[in-house]
Design a protein around this motif. Structure first.
Motif, PDB file in Angstrom:
ATOM      1  N   ALA A  12      65.878  13.928 -46.869  1.00  0.00           N
ATOM      2  CA  ALA A  12      65.486  14.479 -47.615  1.00  0.00           C
ATOM      3  C   ALA A  12      63.977  15.191 -47.363  1.00  0.00           C
ATOM      4  O   ALA A  12      62.793  14.603 -47.459  1.00  0.00           O
ATOM      5  CB  ALA A  12      65.862  13.613 -48.551  1.00  0.00           C
ATOM      6  N   THR A  13      63.336  15.800 -47.816  1.00  0.00           N
ATOM      7  CA  THR A  13      61.995  16.274 -47.929  1.00  0.00           C
ATOM      8  C   THR A  13      61.718  16.196 -49.284  1.00  0.00           C
ATOM      9  O   THR A  13      62.064  16.527 -50.179  1.00  0.00           O
ATOM     10  CB  THR A  13      61.637  17.683 -47.898  1.00  0.00           C
ATOM     11  N   THR A  14      60.578  15.870 -49.371  1.00  0.00           N
ATOM     12  CA  THR A  14      60.027  15.218 -50.624  1.00  0.00           C
ATOM     13  C   THR A  14      58.319  16.228 -50.160  1.00  0.00           C
ATOM     14  O   THR A  14      57.571  15.684 -49.906  1.00  0.00           O
ATOM     15  CB  THR A  14      58.725  13.908 -50.969  1.00  0.00           C
ATOM     16  N   THR A  15      58.153  17.269 -52.065  1.00  0.00           N
ATOM     17  CA  THR A  15      57.166  17.988 -51.629  1.00  0.00           C
ATOM     18  C   THR A  15      56.140  17.352 -51.986  1.00  0.00           C
ATOM     19  O   THR A  15      56.249  16.957 -53.276  1.00  0.00           O
ATOM     20  CB  THR A  15      57.520  19.326 -52.043  1.00  0.00           C
ATOM     21  N   VAL A  16      54.837  17.665 -50.896  1.00  0.00           N
ATOM     22  CA  VAL A  16      53.507  17.684 -52.308  1.00  0.00           C
ATOM     23  C   VAL A  16      52.340  18.220 -51.599  1.00  0.00           C
ATOM     24  O   VAL A  16      52.020  18.905 -50.913  1.00  0.00           O
ATOM     25  CB  VAL A  16      52.638  16.003 -51.295  1.00  0.00           C
ATOM     26  N   TYR A  17      51.883  19.151 -53.105  1.00  0.00           N
ATOM     27  CA  TYR A  17      51.278  19.898 -53.307  1.00  0.00           C
ATOM     28  C   TYR A  17      49.711  19.159 -52.908  1.00  0.00           C
ATOM     29  O   TYR A  17      49.204  18.236 -53.048  1.00  0.00           O
ATOM     30  CB  TYR A  17      50.488  20.594 -54.310  1.00  0.00           C
ATOM     31  N   PRO A  18      49.432  20.240 -51.463  1.00  0.00           N
ATOM     32  CA  PRO A  18      48.268  19.764 -51.086  1.00  0.00           C
ATOM     33  C   PRO A  18      46.238  19.809 -51.205  1.00  0.00           C
ATOM     34  O   PRO A  18      45.652  18.369 -51.876  1.00  0.00           O
ATOM     35  CB  PRO A  18      47.243  20.342 -49.523  1.00  0.00           C
ATOM     36  N   SER A  19      46.779  20.060 -53.304  1.00  0.00           N
ATOM     37  CA  SER A  19      45.897  19.985 -54.318  1.00  0.00           C
ATOM     38  C   SER A  19      45.815  19.066 -54.870  1.00  0.00           C
ATOM     39  O   SER A  19      45.601  17.947 -56.279  1.00  0.00           O
ATOM     40  CB  SER A  19      45.457  21.125 -55.165  1.00  0.00           C
ATOM     41  N   THR A  20      47.050  18.213 -55.175  1.00  0.00           N
ATOM     42  CA  THR A  20      47.835  16.538 -56.016  1.00  0.00           C
ATOM     43  C   THR A  20      46.128  15.312 -55.716  1.00  0.00           C
ATOM     44  O   THR A  20      45.997  15.352 -54.705  1.00  0.00           O
ATOM     45  CB  THR A  20      49.015  16.279 -55.327  1.00  0.00           C
ATOM     46  N   GLU A  68      48.341  11.087 -57.817  1.00  0.00           N
ATOM     47  CA  GLU A  68      49.850  11.422 -59.055  1.00  0.00           C
ATOM     48  C   GLU A  68      50.601  10.847 -57.182  1.00  0.00           C
ATOM     49  O   GLU A  68      51.360  11.251 -56.536  1.00  0.00           O
ATOM     50  CB  GLU A  68      49.095  12.501 -58.625  1.00  0.00           C
ATOM     51  N   THR A  69      49.565  11.338 -55.893  1.00  0.00           N
ATOM     52  CA  THR A  69      49.998  11.326 -54.347  1.00  0.00           C
ATOM     53  C   THR A  69      50.697  10.413 -54.256  1.00  0.00           C
ATOM     54  O   THR A  69      51.369   9.874 -54.155  1.00  0.00           O
ATOM     55  CB  THR A  69      49.013  11.752 -53.401  1.00  0.00           C
ATOM     56  N   ALA A  70      49.776   9.439 -54.445  1.00  0.00           N
ATOM     57  CA  ALA A  70      49.995   7.612 -54.482  1.00  0.00           C
ATOM     58  C   ALA A  70      51.613   7.448 -55.506  1.00  0.00           C
ATOM     59  O   ALA A  70      52.570   6.837 -54.639  1.00  0.00           O
ATOM     60  CB  ALA A  70      49.458   7.256 -54.847  1.00  0.00           C
ATOM     61  N   PHE A  71      51.599   8.322 -56.083  1.00  0.00           N
ATOM     62  CA  PHE A  71      53.055   8.162 -56.956  1.00  0.00           C
ATOM     63  C   PHE A  71      53.974   8.837 -56.163  1.00  0.00           C
ATOM     64  O   PHE A  71      55.636   7.709 -56.516  1.00  0.00           O
ATOM     65  CB  PHE A  71      52.579   8.985 -58.786  1.00  0.00           C
ATOM     66  N   ILE A  72      53.670   9.765 -56.100  1.00  0.00           N
ATOM     67  CA  ILE A  72      55.014  10.840 -55.842  1.00  0.00           C
ATOM     68  C   ILE A  72      55.946   9.737 -54.743  1.00  0.00           C
ATOM     69  O   ILE A  72      56.741   9.542 -54.420  1.00  0.00           O
ATOM     70  CB  ILE A  72      54.622  11.784 -55.698  1.00  0.00           C
ATOM     71  N   LEU A  73      54.567   9.523 -53.226  1.00  0.00           N
ATOM     72  CA  LEU A  73      54.650   8.986 -52.424  1.00  0.00           C
ATOM     73  C   LEU A  73      55.620   7.524 -52.382  1.00  0.00           C
ATOM     74  O   LEU A  73      56.351   7.173 -52.274  1.00  0.00           O
ATOM     75  CB  LEU A  73      53.753   8.536 -51.503  1.00  0.00           C
ATOM     76  N   LEU A 130      45.294  12.351 -44.377  1.00  0.00           N
ATOM     77  CA  LEU A 130      45.862  11.273 -44.643  1.00  0.00           C
ATOM     78  C   LEU A 130      44.366  10.490 -45.118  1.00  0.00           C
ATOM     79  O   LEU A 130      45.574   9.357 -45.987  1.00  0.00           O
ATOM     80  CB  LEU A 130      45.144  11.462 -42.923  1.00  0.00           C
ATOM     81  N   ARG A 131      43.997  11.004 -45.471  1.00  0.00           N
ATOM     82  CA  ARG A 131      42.976   9.599 -46.339  1.00  0.00           C
ATOM     83  C   ARG A 131      43.725   9.699 -47.900  1.00  0.00           C
ATOM     84  O   ARG A 131      43.642   7.913 -48.038  1.00  0.00           O
ATOM     85  CB  ARG A 131      41.264  10.581 -46.376  1.00  0.00           C
ATOM     86  N   LYS A 132      43.897  10.263 -48.379  1.00  0.00           N
ATOM     87  CA  LYS A 132      45.416   9.814 -49.586  1.00  0.00           C
ATOM     88  C   LYS A 132      46.218   8.647 -49.875  1.00  0.00           C
ATOM     89  O   LYS A 132      45.718   7.515 -50.008  1.00  0.00           O
ATOM     90  CB  LYS A 132      45.566  11.157 -50.176  1.00  0.00           C
ATOM     91  N   ALA A 133      46.648   8.922 -48.668  1.00  0.00           N
ATOM     92  CA  ALA A 133      48.057   8.344 -47.838  1.00  0.00           C
ATOM     93  C   ALA A 133      47.715   7.241 -47.365  1.00  0.00           C
ATOM     94  O   ALA A 133      47.860   5.522 -48.430  1.00  0.00           O
ATOM     95  CB  ALA A 133      48.547   8.771 -46.773  1.00  0.00           C
ATOM     96  N   ARG A 134      45.775   6.285 -46.915  1.00  0.00           N
ATOM     97  CA  ARG A 134      44.937   5.304 -46.170  1.00  0.00           C
ATOM     98  C   ARG A 134      44.836   4.739 -47.419  1.00  0.00           C
ATOM     99  O   ARG A 134      45.357   3.558 -47.848  1.00  0.00           O
ATOM    100  CB  ARG A 134      44.136   5.725 -45.382  1.00  0.00           C
ATOM    101  N   ALA A 135      44.721   5.262 -48.634  1.00  0.00           N
ATOM    102  CA  ALA A 135      44.209   4.810 -49.750  1.00  0.00           C
ATOM    103  C   ALA A 135      44.665   4.261 -50.343  1.00  0.00           C
ATOM    104  O   ALA A 135      45.058   3.038 -51.019  1.00  0.00           O
ATOM    105  CB  ALA A 135      43.137   5.745 -50.532  1.00  0.00           C
ATOM    106  N   SER A 136      46.260   4.749 -50.645  1.00  0.00           N
ATOM    107  CA  SER A 136      46.738   3.797 -51.486  1.00  0.00           C
ATOM    108  C   SER A 136      48.397   2.983 -50.532  1.00  0.00           C
ATOM    109  O   SER A 136      48.824   3.029 -50.791  1.00  0.00           O
ATOM    110  CB  SER A 136      48.133   5.056 -52.327  1.00  0.00           C
ATOM    111  N   THR A 165      53.058  18.471 -67.590  1.00  0.00           N
ATOM    112  CA  THR A 165      51.709  18.587 -68.393  1.00  0.00           C
ATOM    113  C   THR A 165      51.246  17.333 -69.033  1.00  0.00           C
ATOM    114  O   THR A 165      49.770  17.497 -69.507  1.00  0.00           O
ATOM    115  CB  THR A 165      51.925  19.822 -69.879  1.00  0.00           C
ATOM    116  N   THR A 166      52.645  16.258 -69.359  1.00  0.00           N
ATOM    117  CA  THR A 166      52.137  15.035 -69.950  1.00  0.00           C
ATOM    118  C   THR A 166      52.542  14.166 -68.865  1.00  0.00           C
ATOM    119  O   THR A 166      53.673  14.302 -69.097  1.00  0.00           O
ATOM    120  CB  THR A 166      52.338  14.753 -71.348  1.00  0.00           C
ATOM    121  N   GLY A 167      51.939  12.713 -69.010  1.00  0.00           N
ATOM    122  CA  GLY A 167      53.066  11.917 -68.317  1.00  0.00           C
ATOM    123  C   GLY A 167      53.123  11.933 -66.605  1.00  0.00           C
ATOM    124  O   GLY A 167      52.300  12.930 -66.182  1.00  0.00           O
ATOM    125  N   ARG A 168      54.347  11.335 -66.094  1.00  0.00           N
ATOM    126  CA  ARG A 168      54.513  11.487 -65.026  1.00  0.00           C
ATOM    127  C   ARG A 168      54.880  12.191 -64.161  1.00  0.00           C
ATOM    128  O   ARG A 168      55.631  12.738 -65.386  1.00  0.00           O
ATOM    129  CB  ARG A 168      54.764  10.486 -64.061  1.00  0.00           C
TER     130      ARG A 168
END
Length: 628
Positions: free
Chosen positions: A100-108, A112-117, A133-139, A210-213
């Protein structure tokens, strides 16, 4: 049984199955086009075609590569990438691998990227470039389930100190790995597809809260299979159509366009670079494309600004032509609704013919000259802007849906009515509750919010009815008009209800300089507005006002600009009820944008964010006031 009902009743169990059927039916037909920049780095891109068979080769290789990495059925593979053909191949490959595909906006952002993953439990991330790649590595420490990052840009697929062995690989490397796997296990991908059930998770899309996760919306394979067949059934698109696709594929609107293409089999030209749209349209020459209202607003403002630059006479001609376009569209639609014939009086036809040669033909040519229809969604389009384009020969077909309903619930077709979002797709049930809320039930409705049963129960009844949170009205023949978001309705201190989106839409049709507007007035004794201006349009106007060389912030703070916008606010107020009128407004020092969190990636206004950020300006407009 109708042909459409037969399509729905006999739909395949999955979008992956639909892909295999398409490849088998038209292997040599053109499926996609994608831009390849010239070797020199200068000049227009060269658009490369791919057949369905060629696309399948890449999809199967990626799918087999994922299987070789150990990805199992319904496990999540995340995609953090802009709109490009590799996004589509990656998504189809994930589905063909049974995952199954999880979609992540590249602008995230990183957090929030870490939370979604993490929340999705994604095993693999397909990342576009070094930044993703940097975002994933950071988290990475927070993401124990993330076993691999596959980087699309091969030069960016570089391991760093501390990365586990094999954690980073390129998409090209994954495809080579998959090709070798297929040599040993030639039926592996097809076996995964044939084993798919219609109720299996296909896509996990996180809404822009608009608020929260954000909440993860669970959409099964059957939702996409249903959407594809329903789109095919309403005959909105034809196999010889050419779609120009630039919308973010991490958004459900973009995703449903991919599903529809599988059923119909037309060509899609893919390029998500927004700054290339104007350049690409005359090259691609699409017959249809989908967009959000802000794009049409910008085109309209741009045409008006260019006419204004040509002098008073040219601008007057444009204004006359715009009025003729609206009158022509309204008259033809009204007559078609009453009599079934879209005829207009001879005098109006004559004026329209003159305006076509002077204005409309050039506008159509800017879109490539072949545009049969545009689909508009994600937010409301101001009716006057819709009528303008309709009268100019560019049919904007508004649709309506939510992430929770797989994007397309209602859509106008060729017998469209501007100001409505059309009729329900076949197979969808709709009813309007006592308080005006739109309720939906059908195969496209989500299974629920990922890991949030209580939040799911708030909007999804046990018998399948989904509460959209939108207020609307159904005509006797089934056309839906959206009034507003239920939670966004304003009730003034005087007890009057106001739909801010309706007022905001009317202002966008009146004022050619506006980019974004937020109407405020909940529990207040009158309405106010925060207004952000279109930078290109207002800076061109500023040159003629002795403000040449001034910054955008300085221009918007000037007395001349305030008086200009005030004239449009007064024009707006003339057509409103007294309690709806804008008594005061403030011009913002910059436009609202995604980067500051004020707009969603689909360019929807995040009201709580904007009201919080500019709370001082709002309070300033009410301080000491006794207006009623």
């Amino acid at each position: 049984m109708t042909d459409t009902q037969a399509l729905l009743d006999n739909r395949p169990p999955s979008m992956a199955t639909l892909f295999l059927e398409r490849v088998e039916a038209t292997p040599d037909a053109e499926a996609y086009r994608y831009p390849v920049p010239p070797a020199s780095g200068e000049g227009p891109a060269d658009w490369q075609p791919l057949s369905w068979a060629e696309s399948a080769t890449r999809v199967f290789a990626i799918a087999a590569g994922l299987i070789d990495l150990g990805v199992q059925g319904e496990e999540r593979v995340a995609l953090a990438c802009s709109t490009r053909v590799e996004w589509i191949f990656g998504d189809l490959a994930v589905l063909c691998a049974g995952a199954a595909t999880t979609t992540v906006y590249p602008s995230t952002n990183d957090d929030e990227t870490a939370f979604i993953l993490s929340d999705s439990g994604s095993r693999v991330l397909i990342a576009e470039d070094a930044e993703q790649l940097r975002k994933a590595r950071a988290s990475r420490a927070e993401l124990p389930a993330l076993a691999h990052v596959v980087v699309i840009e091969e030069a960016d697929a570089v391991s760093a100190v501390g990365d586990p062995e094999g954690w980073v690989l390129s998409l090209a490397e994954l495809e080579r790995r998959g090709a070798k796997y297929l040599e040993k296990h030639p039926d592996s991908v097809r076996d995964r597809v044939h084993a798919l059930r219609s109720d299996q998770l296909a896509t996990l899309i996180y809404t822009s809260g608009t608020t929260g996760r954000p909440k993860g919306v669970r959409l099964p394979h059957d939702a996409w299979s249903y959407m594809a067949r329903a789109i095919e059934g309403i005959k909105l698109l034809e196999p010889d159509d050419v779609q120009y696709l630039w919308l973010p594929l991490a958004h459900v609107f973009g995703k449903v366009l991919v599903a529809g293409q599988l059923a119909v089999g037309h060509t899609t030209a893919v390029d998500g670079r927004i700054d290339k749209i104007i350049e690409n349209l005359p090259v691609v020459r699409p017959t249809y494309m989908a967009a959000v209202p802000r794009i049409f607003e910008k085109v309209y403002n741009g045409v008006a600004a260019k006419a204004r630059e040509g002098g008073a006479a040219k601008y007057k001609i444009f204004q006359w032509a715009a009025d003729v376009a609206r009158e022509y569209a309204k008259t033809s639609q009204d007559n078609f609704r009453r009599t079934g014939s879209a005829t207009v009086p001879l005098g109006l036809r004559t004026k329209h013919g003159i305006a076509d040669k002077l204005v409309y033909a050039k506008l159509r040519e800017a879109f490539g000259g072949r545009l049969r229809a545009c689909i508009s969604g994600s937010a409301a389009l101001a009716p006057d802007i819709g009528y303008f384009f309709a009268g100019a020969g560019i049919n904007i077909l508004e649709g309506y849906g939510l992430t929770e309903s797989s994007a397309a619930s209602f859509v106008n077709t060729q017998d469209y009515r501007t100001g409505t979002v059309g009729k329900a797709l076949p197979g969808l049930e709709v009813r309007i509750s006592d308080d005006g809320e739109i309720l939906l039930r059908g195969p496209g409705i989500m299974q629920g919010y990922h890991g949030l049963p209580e939040r799911t129960a708030e909007v999804l009844e046990s018998d399948g009815w989904f509460h959209t949170g939108d207020i609307g009205e159904l005509s006797p023949d089934g056309y839906l008009r959206i009034t507003d978001r239920k939670k966004d309705l304003i009730k003034t201190s005087g007890g009057k209800y106001i739909a801010p989106a309706e007022v905001e839409g009317q202002f966008k049709a009146v004022c050619p300089f506006v980019s974004n507007i937020l109407v405020h007035g909940a529990d207040r004794n009158f309405c106010t507005a925060l207004i952000a201006l279109d930078e290109q349009a207002i800076m061109e106007w500023a040159k003629d006002q002795g403000l040449d060389g001034a910054s955008y912030a300085k221009v918007t703070a000037s007395k001349e600009t305030y008086e200009l916008i005030d004239s449009y606010v007064q024009q707006l107020n003339e057509g409103l009820q007294r309690w709806q009128t804008i008594k005061k407004f403030r011009l913002l020092p910059r436009d609202l944008d995604i980067a500051h969190g004020e707009l969603t990636p689909s360019l929807k206004l995040k009201r709580p964010v904007v009201e919080r950020e500019y709370g001082a300006l709002i309070e300033e407009m009410y301080t000491g006031s006794r207006e009623t």
